[in-house]
Scaffold this motif. Structure first.
Motif, PDB file in Angstrom:
ATOM      1  N   SER A  77      29.666  15.722 -32.628  1.00 27.74           N
ATOM      2  CA  SER A  77      30.154  14.841 -31.572  1.00 27.74           C
ATOM      3  C   SER A  77      29.544  13.446 -31.713  1.00 27.74           C
ATOM      4  O   SER A  77      30.201  12.436 -31.429  1.00 27.74           O
ATOM      5  CB  SER A  77      29.823  15.436 -30.198  1.00 27.74           C
ATOM      6  OG  SER A  77      30.401  14.673 -29.156  1.00 27.74           O
ATOM      7  N   ASP A  78      28.295  13.368 -32.166  1.00 23.19           N
ATOM      8  CA  ASP A  78      27.687  12.066 -32.430  1.00 23.19           C
ATOM      9  C   ASP A  78      28.345  11.389 -33.631  1.00 23.19           C
ATOM     10  O   ASP A  78      28.437  10.165 -33.680  1.00 23.19           O
ATOM     11  CB  ASP A  78      26.186  12.232 -32.661  1.00 23.19           C
ATOM     12  CG  ASP A  78      25.442  12.561 -31.376  1.00 23.19           C
ATOM     13  OD1 ASP A  78      25.519  11.752 -30.436  1.00 23.19           O
ATOM     14  OD2 ASP A  78      24.795  13.612 -31.313  1.00 23.19           O
ATOM     15  N   PHE A  79      28.776  12.171 -34.599  1.00 25.29           N
ATOM     16  CA  PHE A  79      29.540  11.601 -35.718  1.00 25.29           C
ATOM     17  C   PHE A  79      30.840  10.993 -35.205  1.00 25.29           C
ATOM     18  O   PHE A  79      31.269   9.929 -35.662  1.00 25.29           O
ATOM     19  CB  PHE A  79      29.825  12.678 -36.767  1.00 25.29           C
ATOM     20  CG  PHE A  79      28.845  12.686 -37.902  1.00 25.29           C
ATOM     21  CD1 PHE A  79      29.234  12.356 -39.183  1.00 25.29           C
ATOM     22  CD2 PHE A  79      27.516  13.011 -37.686  1.00 25.29           C
ATOM     23  CE1 PHE A  79      28.330  12.345 -40.235  1.00 25.29           C
ATOM     24  CE2 PHE A  79      26.586  13.004 -38.713  1.00 25.29           C
ATOM     25  CZ  PHE A  79      26.990  12.671 -39.998  1.00 25.29           C
ATOM     26  N   ARG A 181      35.527  14.843 -30.886  1.00 24.46           N
ATOM     27  CA  ARG A 181      36.709  13.990 -30.997  1.00 24.46           C
ATOM     28  C   ARG A 181      36.689  13.164 -32.288  1.00 24.46           C
ATOM     29  O   ARG A 181      36.942  11.965 -32.282  1.00 24.46           O
ATOM     30  CB  ARG A 181      36.786  13.061 -29.777  1.00 24.46           C
ATOM     31  CG  ARG A 181      36.829  13.786 -28.431  1.00 24.46           C
ATOM     32  CD  ARG A 181      37.994  14.733 -28.331  1.00 24.46           C
ATOM     33  NE  ARG A 181      38.099  15.317 -26.986  1.00 24.46           N
ATOM     34  CZ  ARG A 181      38.917  16.317 -26.683  1.00 24.46           C
ATOM     35  NH1 ARG A 181      39.680  16.865 -27.622  1.00 24.46           N
ATOM     36  NH2 ARG A 181      38.963  16.786 -25.449  1.00 24.46           N
ATOM     37  N   ILE A 182      36.416  13.844 -33.402  1.00 22.90           N
ATOM     38  CA  ILE A 182      36.356  13.132 -34.684  1.00 22.90           C
ATOM     39  C   ILE A 182      37.731  12.610 -35.082  1.00 22.90           C
ATOM     40  O   ILE A 182      37.855  11.446 -35.498  1.00 22.90           O
ATOM     41  CB  ILE A 182      35.778  14.046 -35.780  1.00 22.90           C
ATOM     42  CG1 ILE A 182      34.290  14.300 -35.498  1.00 22.90           C
ATOM     43  CG2 ILE A 182      35.971  13.430 -37.162  1.00 22.90           C
ATOM     44  CD1 ILE A 182      33.622  15.238 -36.486  1.00 22.90           C
ATOM     45  N   MET A 198      30.301   5.774 -27.702  1.00 18.48           N
ATOM     46  CA  MET A 198      29.320   6.855 -27.731  1.00 18.48           C
ATOM     47  C   MET A 198      29.977   8.119 -27.193  1.00 18.48           C
ATOM     48  O   MET A 198      31.070   8.064 -26.613  1.00 18.48           O
ATOM     49  CB  MET A 198      28.080   6.498 -26.908  1.00 18.48           C
ATOM     50  CG  MET A 198      28.319   6.377 -25.417  1.00 18.48           C
ATOM     51  SD  MET A 198      26.832   5.856 -24.522  1.00 18.48           S
ATOM     52  CE  MET A 198      25.687   7.189 -24.905  1.00 18.48           C
ATOM     53  N   ASP A 199      29.320   9.260 -27.404  1.00 20.44           N
ATOM     54  CA  ASP A 199      29.848  10.486 -26.816  1.00 20.44           C
ATOM     55  C   ASP A 199      29.107  10.767 -25.517  1.00 20.44           C
ATOM     56  O   ASP A 199      27.964  10.355 -25.325  1.00 20.44           O
ATOM     57  CB  ASP A 199      29.747  11.663 -27.787  1.00 20.44           C
ATOM     58  CG  ASP A 199      28.326  12.188 -27.932  1.00 20.44           C
ATOM     59  OD1 ASP A 199      27.392  11.362 -27.949  1.00 20.44           O
ATOM     60  OD2 ASP A 199      28.146  13.407 -28.044  1.00 20.44           O
ATOM     61  N   GLU A 242      27.349  17.115 -20.669  1.00 15.99           N
ATOM     62  CA  GLU A 242      27.929  17.990 -21.686  1.00 15.99           C
ATOM     63  C   GLU A 242      29.453  17.987 -21.672  1.00 15.99           C
ATOM     64  O   GLU A 242      30.094  19.027 -21.835  1.00 15.99           O
ATOM     65  CB  GLU A 242      27.383  19.412 -21.553  1.00 15.99           C
ATOM     66  CG  GLU A 242      25.865  19.468 -21.731  1.00 15.99           C
ATOM     67  CD  GLU A 242      25.378  20.787 -22.284  1.00 15.99           C
ATOM     68  OE1 GLU A 242      25.113  20.842 -23.478  1.00 15.99           O
ATOM     69  OE2 GLU A 242      25.288  21.755 -21.511  1.00 15.99           O
ATOM     70  N   ASP A 243      30.035  16.813 -21.496  1.00 15.95           N
ATOM     71  CA  ASP A 243      31.493  16.685 -21.611  1.00 15.95           C
ATOM     72  C   ASP A 243      31.923  16.543 -23.058  1.00 15.95           C
ATOM     73  O   ASP A 243      33.021  16.971 -23.431  1.00 15.95           O
ATOM     74  CB  ASP A 243      31.982  15.454 -20.816  1.00 15.95           C
ATOM     75  CG  ASP A 243      31.876  15.659 -19.320  1.00 15.95           C
ATOM     76  OD1 ASP A 243      32.470  16.634 -18.816  1.00 15.95           O
ATOM     77  OD2 ASP A 243      31.202  14.861 -18.655  1.00 15.95           O
ATOM     78  N   TYR A 244      31.116  15.855 -23.874  1.00 15.69           N
ATOM     79  CA  TYR A 244      31.398  15.613 -25.287  1.00 15.69           C
ATOM     80  C   TYR A 244      32.740  14.916 -25.499  1.00 15.69           C
ATOM     81  O   TYR A 244      33.447  15.170 -26.468  1.00 15.69           O
ATOM     82  CB  TYR A 244      31.314  16.916 -26.088  1.00 15.69           C
ATOM     83  CG  TYR A 244      29.956  17.555 -25.970  1.00 15.69           C
ATOM     84  CD1 TYR A 244      28.855  16.997 -26.610  1.00 15.69           C
ATOM     85  CD2 TYR A 244      29.738  18.668 -25.160  1.00 15.69           C
ATOM     86  CE1 TYR A 244      27.584  17.551 -26.470  1.00 15.69           C
ATOM     87  CE2 TYR A 244      28.474  19.219 -25.017  1.00 15.69           C
ATOM     88  CZ  TYR A 244      27.412  18.656 -25.676  1.00 15.69           C
ATOM     89  OH  TYR A 244      26.151  19.188 -25.533  1.00 15.69           O
TER      90      TYR A 244
END
Length: 309
Positions: A77-79, A181-182, A198-199, A242-244
Protein backbone atom coordinates in the motif's frame (compact mmCIF):
# COMPACT_ATOMS: atom_id res chain seq x y z
CA UNK A 1 9.85 10.49 29.56
CA UNK A 2 8.00 7.46 28.22
CA UNK A 3 6.97 6.72 24.63
CA UNK A 4 3.33 7.05 25.61
CA UNK A 5 3.99 10.69 26.49
CA UNK A 6 5.29 11.66 23.04
CA UNK A 7 3.60 9.33 20.54
CA UNK A 8 4.92 8.06 17.23
CA UNK A 9 5.33 11.26 15.19
CA UNK A 10 7.05 13.31 17.90
CA UNK A 11 9.37 10.38 18.58
CA UNK A 12 10.29 10.23 14.90
CA UNK A 13 10.84 13.99 14.84
CA UNK A 14 13.63 13.41 17.37
CA UNK A 15 15.14 10.42 15.57
CA UNK A 16 14.87 11.00 11.82
CA UNK A 17 16.93 14.21 11.46
CA UNK A 18 19.92 12.35 12.93
CA UNK A 19 19.87 9.50 10.40
CA UNK A 20 22.75 9.49 7.87
CA UNK A 21 21.70 10.01 4.23
CA UNK A 22 23.92 9.55 1.19
CA UNK A 23 23.80 11.72 -1.91
CA UNK A 24 21.82 9.10 -3.83
CA UNK A 25 18.86 9.25 -1.38
CA UNK A 26 15.94 11.05 -3.04
CA UNK A 27 13.48 10.44 -0.19
CA UNK A 28 14.39 8.90 3.14
CA UNK A 29 12.56 8.16 6.36
CA UNK A 30 9.42 10.22 6.85
CA UNK A 31 7.80 9.46 3.51
CA UNK A 32 5.79 6.38 2.57
CA UNK A 33 8.79 4.71 0.93
CA UNK A 34 12.51 5.32 0.67
CA UNK A 35 13.50 6.34 -2.87
CA UNK A 36 17.08 5.91 -4.10
CA UNK A 37 18.80 6.98 -7.33
CA UNK A 38 21.14 4.11 -8.15
CA UNK A 39 22.07 5.03 -11.72
CA UNK A 40 21.64 8.41 -13.40
CA UNK A 41 18.86 8.32 -15.98
CA UNK A 42 17.41 5.04 -14.67
CA UNK A 43 14.34 4.30 -12.60
CA UNK A 44 14.48 5.00 -8.87
CA UNK A 45 14.94 2.10 -6.46
CA UNK A 46 12.07 2.01 -3.92
CA UNK A 47 12.34 0.38 -0.48
CA UNK A 48 9.77 -0.20 2.25
CA UNK A 49 9.50 -2.28 5.40
CA UNK A 50 6.41 -2.73 7.54
CA UNK A 51 5.31 -5.04 10.31
CA UNK A 52 2.17 -6.34 11.94
CA UNK A 53 1.98 -7.26 15.61
CA UNK A 54 -0.41 -9.65 17.32
CA UNK A 55 -2.85 -7.70 19.45
CA UNK A 56 -2.19 -4.48 17.55
CA UNK A 57 -2.79 -5.26 13.86
CA UNK A 58 -4.56 -8.62 14.24
CA UNK A 59 -6.21 -10.58 17.04
CA UNK A 60 -4.97 -13.99 18.13
CA UNK A 61 -8.08 -15.65 16.72
CA UNK A 62 -7.72 -14.16 13.23
CA UNK A 63 -7.39 -16.48 10.24
CA UNK A 64 -3.61 -16.80 9.65
CA UNK A 65 -4.19 -16.69 5.88
CA UNK A 66 -5.71 -13.22 6.34
CA UNK A 67 -2.82 -12.25 8.62
CA UNK A 68 -0.31 -13.22 5.93
CA UNK A 69 -2.27 -11.33 3.30
CA UNK A 70 -2.30 -8.18 5.44
CA UNK A 71 1.39 -8.47 6.31
CA UNK A 72 2.34 -8.43 2.63
CA UNK A 73 -0.22 -5.87 1.51
CA UNK A 74 0.71 -3.20 4.08
CA UNK A 75 4.07 -2.29 2.51
CA UNK A 76 2.54 -2.68 -0.95
CA UNK A 77 0.00 0.00 0.00
CA UNK A 78 2.95 2.33 0.62
CA UNK A 79 4.24 1.42 -2.84
CA UNK A 80 0.87 2.55 -4.19
CA UNK A 81 1.32 5.87 -2.39
CA UNK A 82 4.64 6.30 -4.20
CA UNK A 83 3.25 5.02 -7.54
CA UNK A 84 5.96 2.36 -7.54
CA UNK A 85 5.94 -1.26 -8.71
CA UNK A 86 7.05 -3.89 -6.15
CA UNK A 87 9.30 -6.77 -7.22
CA UNK A 88 10.99 -8.51 -4.27
CA UNK A 89 10.10 -9.19 -0.64
CA UNK A 90 11.84 -10.44 2.50
CA UNK A 91 9.80 -11.95 5.35
CA UNK A 92 10.79 -11.90 9.02
CA UNK A 93 8.71 -14.03 11.39
CA UNK A 94 9.08 -13.68 15.16
CA UNK A 95 7.01 -16.20 17.14
CA UNK A 96 7.07 -18.22 20.35
CA UNK A 97 7.98 -21.89 20.37
CA UNK A 98 4.37 -22.65 21.32
CA UNK A 99 3.07 -21.41 17.95
CA UNK A 100 1.38 -24.14 15.92
CA UNK A 101 3.23 -25.20 12.76
CA UNK A 102 -0.06 -25.27 10.87
CA UNK A 103 -0.66 -21.63 11.82
CA UNK A 104 2.67 -20.68 10.26
CA UNK A 105 1.94 -22.74 7.14
CA UNK A 106 -1.35 -20.88 6.68
CA UNK A 107 0.36 -17.55 7.36
CA UNK A 108 2.76 -18.18 4.48
CA UNK A 109 -0.14 -19.25 2.28
CA UNK A 110 -1.58 -15.78 2.77
CA UNK A 111 1.81 -14.16 2.14
CA UNK A 112 2.21 -16.11 -1.11
CA UNK A 113 -1.28 -15.24 -2.33
CA UNK A 114 -0.73 -11.55 -1.69
CA UNK A 115 2.70 -11.58 -3.35
CA UNK A 116 1.37 -13.41 -6.39
CA UNK A 117 -1.38 -10.80 -6.80
CA UNK A 118 1.30 -8.20 -7.64
CA UNK A 119 4.00 -10.47 -9.13
CA UNK A 120 6.27 -10.08 -6.10
CA UNK A 121 9.00 -12.68 -5.51
CA UNK A 122 9.60 -13.68 -1.90
CA UNK A 123 13.39 -14.03 -1.90
CA UNK A 124 14.27 -14.66 1.74
CA UNK A 125 13.95 -13.35 5.25
CA UNK A 126 14.52 -14.45 8.83
CA UNK A 127 12.83 -16.36 11.64
CA UNK A 128 13.38 -15.84 15.35
CA UNK A 129 11.86 -17.16 18.55
CA UNK A 130 10.28 -14.85 21.08
CA UNK A 131 8.68 -15.30 24.51
CA UNK A 132 5.96 -12.84 23.54
CA UNK A 133 3.52 -12.05 20.75
CA UNK A 134 3.81 -12.93 17.06
CA UNK A 135 5.37 -10.29 14.80
CA UNK A 136 5.62 -10.46 11.00
CA UNK A 137 7.80 -7.93 9.17
CA UNK A 138 7.85 -7.60 5.39
CA UNK A 139 10.47 -5.63 3.46
CA UNK A 140 9.80 -4.85 -0.21
CA UNK A 141 12.02 -3.54 -3.02
CA UNK A 142 10.89 -2.26 -6.41
CA UNK A 143 11.17 0.59 -8.87
CA UNK A 144 9.43 3.73 -10.07
CA UNK A 145 10.06 5.98 -13.07
CA UNK A 146 11.60 9.32 -12.18
CA UNK A 147 8.74 11.25 -13.76
CA UNK A 148 6.06 9.24 -11.93
CA UNK A 149 7.38 9.16 -8.37
CA UNK A 150 5.07 10.91 -5.87
CA UNK A 151 5.80 11.91 -2.26
CA UNK A 152 3.86 13.63 0.52
CA UNK A 153 5.81 16.82 0.06
CA UNK A 154 4.52 18.33 -3.20
CA UNK A 155 1.09 19.65 -2.19
CA UNK A 156 0.34 23.27 -3.15
CA UNK A 157 -2.08 25.82 -1.72
CA UNK A 158 -5.34 25.48 -3.65
CA UNK A 159 -4.89 21.81 -4.58
CA UNK A 160 -8.01 19.67 -4.37
CA UNK A 161 -7.91 16.68 -2.02
CA UNK A 162 -9.31 13.33 -3.16
CA UNK A 163 -9.66 9.90 -1.59
CA UNK A 164 -10.30 6.58 -3.29
CA UNK A 165 -12.90 4.12 -2.05
CA UNK A 166 -14.73 4.43 1.26
CA UNK A 167 -13.48 5.25 4.75
CA UNK A 168 -14.21 3.56 8.06
CA UNK A 169 -14.29 0.03 6.65
CA UNK A 170 -11.97 -1.46 9.27
CA UNK A 171 -15.02 -2.02 11.50
CA UNK A 172 -16.09 -4.75 9.05
CA UNK A 173 -12.65 -6.39 8.80
CA UNK A 174 -11.59 -4.62 5.61
CA UNK A 175 -8.17 -4.17 7.23
CA UNK A 176 -7.49 -7.91 6.83
CA UNK A 177 -8.59 -8.28 3.21
CA UNK A 178 -7.81 -5.02 1.42
CA UNK A 179 -6.14 -4.65 -1.98
CA UNK A 180 -3.52 -1.88 -2.31
CA UNK A 181 -4.40 0.75 -4.91
CA UNK A 182 -1.30 0.14 -7.03
CA UNK A 183 -3.21 -0.12 -10.32
CA UNK A 184 -5.13 3.07 -9.56
CA UNK A 185 -1.98 4.91 -8.50
CA UNK A 186 -0.12 3.89 -11.65
CA UNK A 187 -3.03 5.09 -13.77
CA UNK A 188 -3.16 8.40 -11.92
CA UNK A 189 0.51 9.21 -12.44
CA UNK A 190 0.35 8.15 -16.10
CA UNK A 191 -2.51 10.51 -16.96
CA UNK A 192 -2.35 13.33 -14.36
CA UNK A 193 0.11 15.43 -12.39
CA UNK A 194 -0.36 14.26 -8.81
CA UNK A 195 1.16 16.80 -6.44
CA UNK A 196 1.27 14.75 -3.24
CA UNK A 197 -0.04 11.34 -2.20
CA UNK A 198 -0.05 8.87 0.68
CA UNK A 199 -2.03 5.86 1.81
CA UNK A 200 -4.49 6.07 4.70
CA UNK A 201 -3.29 3.59 7.30
CA UNK A 202 -3.62 5.47 10.62
CA UNK A 203 -6.83 7.33 9.78
CA UNK A 204 -7.62 10.54 7.93
CA UNK A 205 -7.35 12.49 11.18
CA UNK A 206 -3.65 11.59 11.49
CA UNK A 207 -2.57 11.01 7.90
CA UNK A 208 -3.97 14.16 6.28
CA UNK A 209 -2.15 16.45 8.75
CA UNK A 210 1.02 14.48 7.99
CA UNK A 211 0.64 15.20 4.28
CA UNK A 212 -0.13 18.85 4.98
CA UNK A 213 2.84 19.21 7.30
CA UNK A 214 5.19 17.57 4.77
CA UNK A 215 3.88 19.97 2.08
CA UNK A 216 4.05 22.96 4.47
CA UNK A 217 0.39 23.87 3.94
CA UNK A 218 -2.91 23.70 5.81
CA UNK A 219 -6.18 22.09 4.75
CA UNK A 220 -9.95 22.36 4.89
CA UNK A 221 -12.16 19.27 4.92
CA UNK A 222 -15.79 19.13 3.76
CA UNK A 223 -17.09 16.72 6.35
CA UNK A 224 -20.38 16.11 4.56
CA UNK A 225 -18.48 14.75 1.54
CA UNK A 226 -16.50 12.04 3.33
CA UNK A 227 -17.25 8.69 1.61
CA UNK A 228 -18.39 6.38 4.40
CA UNK A 229 -18.22 2.60 4.30
CA UNK A 230 -21.51 0.82 5.03
CA UNK A 231 -22.23 1.07 8.76
CA UNK A 232 -19.48 3.61 9.37
CA UNK A 233 -19.92 7.03 10.91
CA UNK A 234 -17.89 10.19 10.37
CA UNK A 235 -15.85 9.46 13.48
CA UNK A 236 -14.92 6.05 12.06
CA UNK A 237 -13.89 7.60 8.75
CA UNK A 238 -11.60 10.05 10.53
CA UNK A 239 -10.13 7.99 13.32
CA UNK A 240 -10.67 4.26 12.75
CA UNK A 241 -7.59 3.87 10.55
CA UNK A 242 -6.50 0.98 8.33
CA UNK A 243 -8.49 2.07 5.29
CA UNK A 244 -5.51 1.65 2.93
CA UNK A 245 -7.07 4.02 0.43
CA UNK A 246 -5.16 6.72 -1.45
CA UNK A 247 -5.26 10.33 -0.33
CA UNK A 248 -3.85 12.71 -2.93
CA UNK A 249 -3.65 16.35 -3.96
CA UNK A 250 -4.14 17.58 -7.52
CA UNK A 251 -4.45 20.98 -9.16
CA UNK A 252 -8.13 22.07 -9.35
CA UNK A 253 -7.62 22.71 -13.06
CA UNK A 254 -7.42 18.92 -13.52
CA UNK A 255 -10.15 17.88 -11.09
CA UNK A 256 -13.14 17.70 -13.43
CA UNK A 257 -11.21 15.83 -16.11
CA UNK A 258 -9.93 13.44 -13.44
CA UNK A 259 -13.42 12.69 -12.14
CA UNK A 260 -14.79 12.02 -15.63
CA UNK A 261 -11.88 9.78 -16.61
CA UNK A 262 -11.95 7.94 -13.27
CA UNK A 263 -15.61 6.96 -13.70
CA UNK A 264 -14.81 5.46 -17.09
CA UNK A 265 -11.73 3.58 -15.87
CA UNK A 266 -12.75 2.52 -12.33
CA UNK A 267 -16.54 2.50 -12.44
CA UNK A 268 -16.88 0.34 -9.30
CA UNK A 269 -14.47 2.33 -7.10
CA UNK A 270 -15.59 5.74 -5.79
CA UNK A 271 -13.32 8.77 -6.05
CA UNK A 272 -14.36 11.65 -3.81
CA UNK A 273 -13.19 15.22 -3.46
CA UNK A 274 -13.08 15.83 0.30
CA UNK A 275 -11.49 19.28 0.58
CA UNK A 276 -8.60 21.51 -0.35
CA UNK A 277 -5.11 22.47 0.74
CA UNK A 278 -5.00 25.96 2.23
CA UNK A 279 -2.46 28.56 3.21
CA UNK A 280 -1.35 28.44 6.84
CA UNK A 281 1.27 30.20 8.90
CA UNK A 282 1.52 27.21 11.22
CA UNK A 283 1.47 23.81 9.48
CA UNK A 284 -0.85 21.49 11.45
CA UNK A 285 0.45 19.01 13.95
CA UNK A 286 -1.05 15.54 14.39
CA UNK A 287 -4.84 15.59 14.53
CA UNK A 288 -7.17 18.26 13.19
CA UNK A 289 -6.27 21.82 14.11
CA UNK A 290 -9.03 24.22 15.14
CA UNK A 291 -8.72 26.16 11.91
CA UNK A 292 -9.23 23.03 9.87
CA UNK A 293 -12.25 21.26 11.28
CA UNK A 294 -15.45 22.32 12.99
CA UNK A 295 -16.21 19.34 15.21
CA UNK A 296 -13.46 19.27 17.85
CA UNK A 297 -14.92 16.22 19.60
CA UNK A 298 -13.63 13.85 16.91
CA UNK A 299 -10.42 11.96 17.72
CA UNK A 300 -7.47 12.31 15.40
CA UNK A 301 -6.68 8.72 14.49
CA UNK A 302 -4.39 5.86 15.53
CA UNK A 303 -1.18 7.01 17.23
CA UNK A 304 1.36 4.30 18.09
CA UNK A 305 2.49 4.22 21.75
CA UNK A 306 -0.53 6.30 22.81
CA UNK A 307 -3.35 3.81 22.20
CA UNK A 308 -4.78 1.90 25.16
CA UNK A 309 -3.31 -1.57 25.61
Amino acid sequence: MKLREVGEDKLLDQILPRLPLGKTVVAGAGDDCAVIEIFAGRNFLVLKTDCIVEGVHFLSGADPVDVGWKAMMRPLSDFAATSALPHFALITLIASKQTEVEWVRKLYRGLRRAAKRFDVSIVGGETSSSPGLIVISVSVAGFVEKDRWVSRRGGKVGDDLFVTGQLGGAIKQKHLRFIPRIAESRWLTKHFSIQAMMDLSDGLGIDLPRLARASKVGFKIEMENLPLAPGAKIGDAISEGEDYELLFAISPSQSKRLQRAWKRKFSKLPLTRIGQLRQTSNPPEDGFAAANIKDQTLPGGYVHFQQPS
